[in-house]
Scaffold this active site. Structure first.
Site, PDB file in Angstrom:
ATOM      1  N   ARG A 521       0.680  -1.545  -0.193  1.00 48.96           N
ATOM      2  CA  ARG A 521       0.226  -0.192  -0.194  1.00 48.96           C
ATOM      3  C   ARG A 521       1.008   1.100   0.281  1.00 48.96           C
ATOM      4  O   ARG A 521       2.299   1.724   0.954  1.00 48.96           O
ATOM      5  CB  ARG A 521      -0.928  -0.333   1.299  1.00 48.96           C
ATOM      6  CG  ARG A 521      -1.188   1.348   1.509  1.00 48.96           C
ATOM      7  CD  ARG A 521      -2.980   1.586   0.891  1.00 48.96           C
ATOM      8  NE  ARG A 521      -4.050   2.206   0.582  1.00 48.96           N
ATOM      9  CZ  ARG A 521      -4.212   3.168   0.089  1.00 48.96           C
ATOM     10  NH1 ARG A 521      -3.956   3.147  -1.603  1.00 48.96           N
ATOM     11  NH2 ARG A 521      -5.514   3.929   0.421  1.00 48.96           N
ATOM     12  N   CYS A 522       0.516   1.924  -1.161  1.00 50.72           N
ATOM     13  CA  CYS A 522       1.275   3.633  -0.967  1.00 50.72           C
ATOM     14  C   CYS A 522       0.728   4.816  -1.341  1.00 50.72           C
ATOM     15  O   CYS A 522      -0.983   4.321  -1.884  1.00 50.72           O
ATOM     16  CB  CYS A 522       2.177   3.689  -2.287  1.00 50.72           C
ATOM     17  SG  CYS A 522       3.554   2.294  -2.236  1.00 50.72           S
ATOM     18  N   CYS A 649      -9.728   4.626  11.683  1.00 49.89           N
ATOM     19  CA  CYS A 649      -9.323   3.723  11.717  1.00 49.89           C
ATOM     20  C   CYS A 649      -8.006   3.132  12.242  1.00 49.89           C
ATOM     21  O   CYS A 649      -6.786   3.979  12.356  1.00 49.89           O
ATOM     22  CB  CYS A 649      -9.359   3.504   9.881  1.00 49.89           C
ATOM     23  SG  CYS A 649      -8.354   4.143   8.412  1.00 49.89           S
ATOM     24  N   ASP A 662     -16.338  14.404  21.767  1.00 52.04           N
ATOM     25  CA  ASP A 662     -16.656  16.351  21.785  1.00 52.04           C
ATOM     26  C   ASP A 662     -16.615  16.401  19.950  1.00 52.04           C
ATOM     27  O   ASP A 662     -16.862  17.686  19.949  1.00 52.04           O
ATOM     28  CB  ASP A 662     -15.381  16.547  22.257  1.00 52.04           C
ATOM     29  CG  ASP A 662     -15.313  17.894  22.593  1.00 52.04           C
ATOM     30  OD1 ASP A 662     -16.793  18.461  23.653  1.00 52.04           O
ATOM     31  OD2 ASP A 662     -14.289  18.671  22.874  1.00 52.04           O
ATOM     32  N   HIS A 701      -8.615  -5.542   5.271  1.00 56.25           N
ATOM     33  CA  HIS A 701      -6.852  -5.452   4.189  1.00 56.25           C
ATOM     34  C   HIS A 701      -6.597  -6.546   4.329  1.00 56.25           C
ATOM     35  O   HIS A 701      -5.486  -6.927   4.083  1.00 56.25           O
ATOM     36  CB  HIS A 701      -6.228  -4.728   5.432  1.00 56.25           C
ATOM     37  CG  HIS A 701      -6.220  -2.883   5.208  1.00 56.25           C
ATOM     38  ND1 HIS A 701      -7.443  -2.424   6.234  1.00 56.25           N
ATOM     39  CD2 HIS A 701      -5.281  -1.603   4.979  1.00 56.25           C
ATOM     40  CE1 HIS A 701      -7.233  -0.610   6.092  1.00 56.25           C
ATOM     41  NE2 HIS A 701      -6.231  -0.635   5.313  1.00 56.25           N
TER      42      HIS A 701
END
Length: 763
Positions: A521-522, A649, A662, A701
């Site tokens: 993953r880039c 995430c 909040d 993933h």
């Protein structure tokens, strides 16, 4: 005067490793093919550093996934579910731990300190039998030596490794991971012996955990570990590297008191206060590896200022004991500015990628040794002056608007419970409403369309029609699956931060400025060089188009200001909070335009809110204050019936749950499945949450497709601690990296599980 690089990018200038990994995972190439690509990349990296004159060149910083997982393999710390029976750990076991397989899920993934780089979290317990199961460190050292390069092998330090680990499933959370230190050190001794036998003269241990607020037990573990290793390390010069922040005084004292350690490396870019500790006392005869060249950003070094710092350090530690270094691994920056043929020349003069930073390090080392390259320094000074005075950097109206924000709290006037009531009537959603996070798979055809449009090979009309058709397919699929709140799939976006940055002023973009996030993953972070504003609407056309294709609610999809900040290369000439407020105002304009266009559900992703949390506790409250305030600014003006979602995430959220509350979002979707549902523990412990919440029910993933029963079990666990009227059902994250043959059955099972639980609740 010597020079040193902490670590280097792995992907290559054109992401060679990324494509080799994906080809291997898809079964289109062999392990030998993958290893050949990796070997060629390593050789080119070592040659580049050798040619630049770097003396201390690292090895074992190249990974097929991440360096913590490499250490797990080295230690043979494989969880039993992967069926490893001993011997050298191969790709099957290694990638199963990282990505899962058809029968078992992956290990947890989280952020590497406060970066956008991820690592696979080790799962340890009292019964773990550590064994020397990966000889990668010594193999790569030998590989470099065969090419005529004598490298410094780099290992994640044993204390950092254990502190970043977690108790394995079934092990009590109170289990002291540091109790495993003697077992772990036994393997480290074997690795050290192997490296010595191979001819290594230096070894580097990365102990970035030292920049955190450590208790006395963890500091004692540092002393114990290196005292235990001292005899094994005899004959080697030992460097301990720290990075990403200042060292607390106690940690500095512990570190610099270690016997048998030759050198200490410090981040003097993000850890400027460490200079005061060095000036207050540095051990005689030891090396100082001074990290004055920024490994986390892409701005050219201010060589004059760095040389001044180095001169002051030389007076303390001595000329022969000072080594010029990067602040941390260059893994976190782009590879080579030479590849940027389309970047604006003025902005390009302000930048330095990894290849240029190597040159900067060596230029500083030579200048310190009396061989200053006057032309190089003069050119650098001109670029610094250009950036400071350029009119394109400053927009007075933007600065005034951002400054005016500080006088208000920016909260929606109605409480979240009342807003949810109004939204329930408007949206008419069932109990346990289902949705996805935003993106759908990026197909080869879709990438081709975007590529050809950017290259001018197809017209704008052809491009728009192609994207509309892709949206139509995604909308029809979601309706067939019976998802309640739809997304348009983001087919017009290659990367969400890059997409928004391209439409905001104050941003610049690269062609090949890729940075590894994890595995293959880039990301290609945009460059924030000036004041930020929104010249025109960014997403309204696509969101309205998608909404016209369905009667179900269609989410407008935006990236939040803090995430845009944390996933960009950010200007370093003003506080990060100022830049974030500017971005918040731009997103606010977009939110209000979406609402005017009839979009009643708007998701403002803040995936990186936790990621930017400072590593030192004393600095965290200030960050959370302006980060949360920035999010509230984006949606303070919408009607009660407009539902505001956010998404987060792959970080540890438990310690900032009150800041998340909040933010005052109507619904939050959040990673939950891969971290063994740690998020739910805060609700078990009594934290009250009154807004909507969707803890992810499966890990996107991993290519693994979760069965219906497993997802139903997760939903039931959530219902044990959360009210049914606030619970949403969704995956952990966006689906862009998956394929449709994985997405369709996974979402089918998610909807089936939801309907199963709805029926049970109805009874």
């Amino acid at each position: 005067m010597a020079s040193h690089i902490v670590g280097y990018p792995r992907m290559g200038p054109k992401r060679e490793l990324k494509f080799a990994l994906e080809s291997f995972w898809d079964g289109k190439s062999s392990a030998e093919d993958l290893q050949k690509v990796a070997s060629d990349l390593r050789a080119s990296i070592w040659k580049q550093m050798t040619d630049a004159g770097i003396k201390y060149i690292p090895s074992n910083t190249f990974s097929y996934y991440d360096q913590v997982l490499d250490t797990t393999a080295m230690l043979g710390a494989v969880p039993p579910r992967y069926g490893w029976s001993g011997g050298e750990i191969g790709f099957d076991t290694f990638f199963s731990m990282a990505r899962g397989n058809a029968s078992v899920p992956a290990m947890e993934m989280t952020k590497w300190f406060d970066t956008n780089y991820h690592f696979i979290v080790p799962e340890l317990g009292p019964d773990m039998n550590f064994t020397y199961a990966s000889h990668k460190a010594v193999n790569e050292y030998k590989e470099a030596k065969a090419l005529g390069v004598d490298t410094v092998p780099v290992l994640i330090g044993p204390v950092t490794y254990l502190v970043l680990s977690k108790p394995a499933k079934g092990v009590d959370n109170s289990f002291c991971l540091l109790s495993l230190l003697p077992k772990v050190l036994a393997v480290y001794k074997e690795v050290v012996a192997d490296l010595k036998a191979a001819g290594a003269s230096w070894i580097q241990f990365d102990e970035p955990i030292l920049v955190l607020d450590l208790d006395s037990q963890k500091l004692q573990a540092i002393s114990t570990a290196y005292a235990e290793l001292e005899s094994a390390l005899a004959g080697l010069k030992v460097l301990i590297e720290t990075y990403f922040a200042d060292l607390p005084a106690e940690a500095y004292q512990t570190l610099t008191s270690l016997n048998g350690v030759t050198a200490f490396g410090f981040d003097l870019v993000r850890g400027t206060k460490t200079l005061d500790l060095i000036k207050g006392g540095f051990p005689s005869g030891k090396y100082l590896f001074a990290g004055v060249v920024d490994g986390r950003n892409i701005w050219a070094n201010n060589l004059a200022n760095s040389l001044e710092t180095l001169n002051s350090l030389e007076a303390i530690v001595g000329k022969d004991n000072l080594v010029v270094s990067t602040s941390c691994s260059l893994l976190h920056t782009a590879v080579d500015l030479v590849n940027e043929t389309k970047l604006d020349n003025e902005i390009k003069s302000w930048l330095a990628f990894a290849a240029q930073k190597i040159v900067e390090v060596n230029a500083l080392a030579k200048a310190l040794g009396g061989q200053k390259d006057e032309g190089f320094f003069s050119s650098n000074a001109s670029a610094q002056a250009s950036r400071k005075s350029s009119p394109r950097v400053t927009n007075e109206s933007v600065q005034k608007a951002a400054a005016a924000l500080k006088g208000s709290d920016h909260r929606r006037a109605t409480s979240v419970s009342n807003r949810l009531d109004a939204q329930k009537k408007k949206l008419n959603l069932p109990i346990l409403p289902t949705t996805t996070i935003g993106s759908f798979p990026q197909t080869v055809e879709l990438r081709r369309v975007r590529r050809e449009y950017k290259a001018g090979k197809i017209s704008e009309e052809e491009y728009v029609n192609a994207i509309k058709e892709e949206i139509r397919k995604v909308v029809e699929l979601q309706e067939q699956l019976d998802i309640d709140v739809l997304v348009h799939g983001e087919p017009e976006r290659n990367d969400m931060v890059e997409y928004f940055g391209e439409q905001l002023s104050g941003f610049a973009f690269t062609v090949n400025g890729w940075v590894q996030s994890y595995g293959s993953r880039c990301v290609k972070p945009p460059i924030i060089y000036g004041d930020v504003s929104r010249p025109k609407a960014m997403t309204v056309f696509w969101s309205s188009t998608a909404q016209s294709m369905t009667k179900r609610p269609m989410k407008g999809m935006l990236t939040g200001p803090v995430t845009i900040l944390n996933w960009s290369f950010v200007r370093n000439d003003q506080p990060r909070s100022e830049t974030t407020y500017q971005i918040a105002l731009a997103i606010k304009d977009e939110v209000e335009d979406l609402e005017k266009a009839g979009i009643t559900v708007i998701q403002i992703d803040e995936a990186a809110l936790r990621e930017g949390l400072p590593l030192r506790k004393s600095e965290q409250a200030s960050y959370l204050d302006w980060a949360v305030h920035s999010f509230r600014i984006t949606n303070v003006g919408v009607q009660d019936t407009t539902q505001i979602h956010t998404h987060m995430c792959y970080s540890n959220f438990n310690d900032i749950i009150h800041s998340i509350i909040d933010m005052d979002a109507d619904v939050i979707t959040i990673e939950n499945s891969r971290s063994d549902e740690k998020l739910l523990s805060v609700f078990r412990e009594g934290v009250k949450y009154g807004a909507g919440i969707g803890p992810g029910v499966y890990d996107i993933h991993s290519p693994r497709i979760p069965p219906t029963e497993e997802i139903a079990d997760r939903i039931n666990k959530m219902l044990a601690v959360l009210e049914r009227n606030i619970l949403w059902v969704n995956p952990d994250c966006g689906l862009k990296t998956r394929k449709y043959n994985e997405v369709n059955p996974a979402l089918t099972n998610m909807i089936a599980a939801t309907k199963l639980i709805r029926n049970q609740l109805a009874k």
